[in-house]
Enzyme design. Structure first.
Site: not given
Ligand code: CP3
Length: 358
Positions: A27, A31, A40, A76, A153
């Site tokens: 990740r 943010r 963003r 994502d 999910y």
């Molecule tokens: O690793 C990276 O930097 C690449 C980008 C990436 C994102 N999501 C960007 C993201 C990757 C590899 C993911 C994978 C992902 N997404 C997973 C598996 C990894 C893990 O963390 O377990 C899961 C479960 C998701 C589903 C998901 N997407 C969730 C639970 C959330 C919200 C979490 C939060 O921190 O709010 C997201 C949104 C998300 N995906 C964001 C980012 C940068 C935040 C969104 C925003 O900018 O508002």
């Protein structure tokens, strides 16, 4: 892969000798970086995922700002169910929500069979563009959610504490669960093959919810399908990383899933993980992500413990045990990366000698 200026990450995935331990952060495009928040502000999350120029920009930010040894494409895991026709909302402060989760066979029957080349072309375009802009500085990692985590999910509709809905599905209607997992397996394999064709140098499969399953159910509902995904993948030596979060009681069998690297969370000692599976696969991990809340001196001491726990020799990729948290100070992430770059060489001296002698 031939044109990479820094291929430490790829070599470590293949358990080849390296001069120092490579590091990237799950990740890392997110943010905690003010530069990410600035992009963003201009676009919502899904628009960013679907606009290759924006996705490429934030993918490269942590390479420039933090100095990591690999980039991971900004996207994502939930773009697959979205492409299958499930409407996805990203709600600030809550995370992703499917308003109409799968409840019945009828809902499952509505799901569209996807083709990555057309339905997820925006990710493939983002990969091609990012490869071009990276210009060989570091490798680019593509990724997908694992079939099990995607199913979770799709059935829960959002994150969950008890996972009641998906557990009811696997216990009361295992035929439907397996049907959906098989469909997701085909979609994930096709999607990852297309990412490799578009230029991804390695792939990570995120199985965030593997740890909610009993040891036996993990084999039946999660690992079996990982095995199939990996067998179906069209690749020419690009390494595959599997990250089954929360599964350390099944290390040995996990190492037989066909992945080149197993990524582990912070609840297992790397020494133990290496002892069990290090002769078969490389290991990625595993600093507790909350350690980055501490002062840099503390972060360095904890990072040293991770390096020492793995010990000398090849086959280690430094990472956190899960994603970086949004309220971490970027200077702390940088302190970690700098430390691993400066202090890990001593863990590889014999490797490099071996390379020279051979
Ligand atoms: O690793 C990276 O930097 C690449 C980008 C990436 C994102 N999501 C960007 C993201 C990757 C590899 C993911 C994978 C992902 N997404 C997973 C598996 C990894 C893990 O963390 O377990 C899961 C479960 C998701 C589903 C998901 N997407 C969730 C639970 C959330 C919200 C979490 C939060 O921190 O709010 C997201 C949104 C998300 N995906 C964001 C980012 C940068 C935040 C969104 C925003 O900018 O508002």
């Amino acid at each position: 892969m031939a044109n990479l200026q820094n291929d430490l990450f790829i070599r470590a995935c293949k358990r080849q000798p390296v001069e120092r331990t490579p590091i990237w952060i799950m990740r890392q495009a997110g943010r905690y970086l003010p530069e990410y928040r600035a992009v963003r502000k201009k676009a919502d999350f899904l628009t960013m995922c679907k606009t290759p120029e924006l996705a490429a920009e934030v993918t490269i930010q942590p390479v420039d700002i933090i100095g990591v040894d690999a980039a991971i494409i900004f996207s994502d895991i939930l773009v697959i169910p979205e492409a299958m026709g499930m409407h996805l909302d990203m709600i600030d402060g809550k995370g992703p929500v499917f308003q109409h989760p799968i409840k019945l066979e009828d809902d499952a029957a509505q799901l569209k069979k996807i083709e990555a080349a057309t339905d997820l072309n925006f990710v493939l375009d983002a990969i091609s563009l990012t490869k071009k802009e990276l210009n060989g500085r570091v490798p680019l990692i593509g990724f997908s959610g694992a079939p099990w985590t995607l199913l979770t999910y799709m059935v829960e509709g959002q994150g969950s504490k008890s996972f009641s809905h998906v557990k009811k599905l696997i216990y009361n209607n295992p035929e439907l669960a397996h049907k959906l997992l098989a469909m997701l397996t085909d979609a994930v394999a096709d999607y990852l093959s297309a990412q490799i064709a578009a230029g991804a140098d390695a792939i990570q499969i995120f199985d965030t919810w593997a740890g909610i399953l009993s040891p036996r159910d993990y084999l039946v509902f999660a690992l079996k399908y990982i095995n199939q995904v990996i067998l179906k993948l069209k690749r020419k030596g690009e390494p595959i990383i599997y990250f089954p979060k929360g599964v350390h009681n099944r290390m040995r069998i996990t190492a037989d899933c066909g992945a080149d690297v197993i990524s582990v969370d912070w609840t297992i000692d790397l020494a133990k993980a290496r002892d069990k599976i290090g002769h078969k696969v490389a290991i990625q991990g595993n600093l507790d992500p909350t350690v980055l809340y501490a002062e840099p001196g503390f972060i360095r001491r904890e990072a040293r413990k991770v390096l020492e726990s793995y010990g000398k020799g090849n086959g280690h990729i430094f990472n956190l045990g899960h994603g970086i948290l949004p309220d971490v100070d970027p200077a702390h992430a940088k302190a970690l990366v700098d430390f691993v770059k400066e202090e890990s060489a001593v863990f590889h001296q014999n490797d490099v000698n071996t390379k020279v002698i051979n």
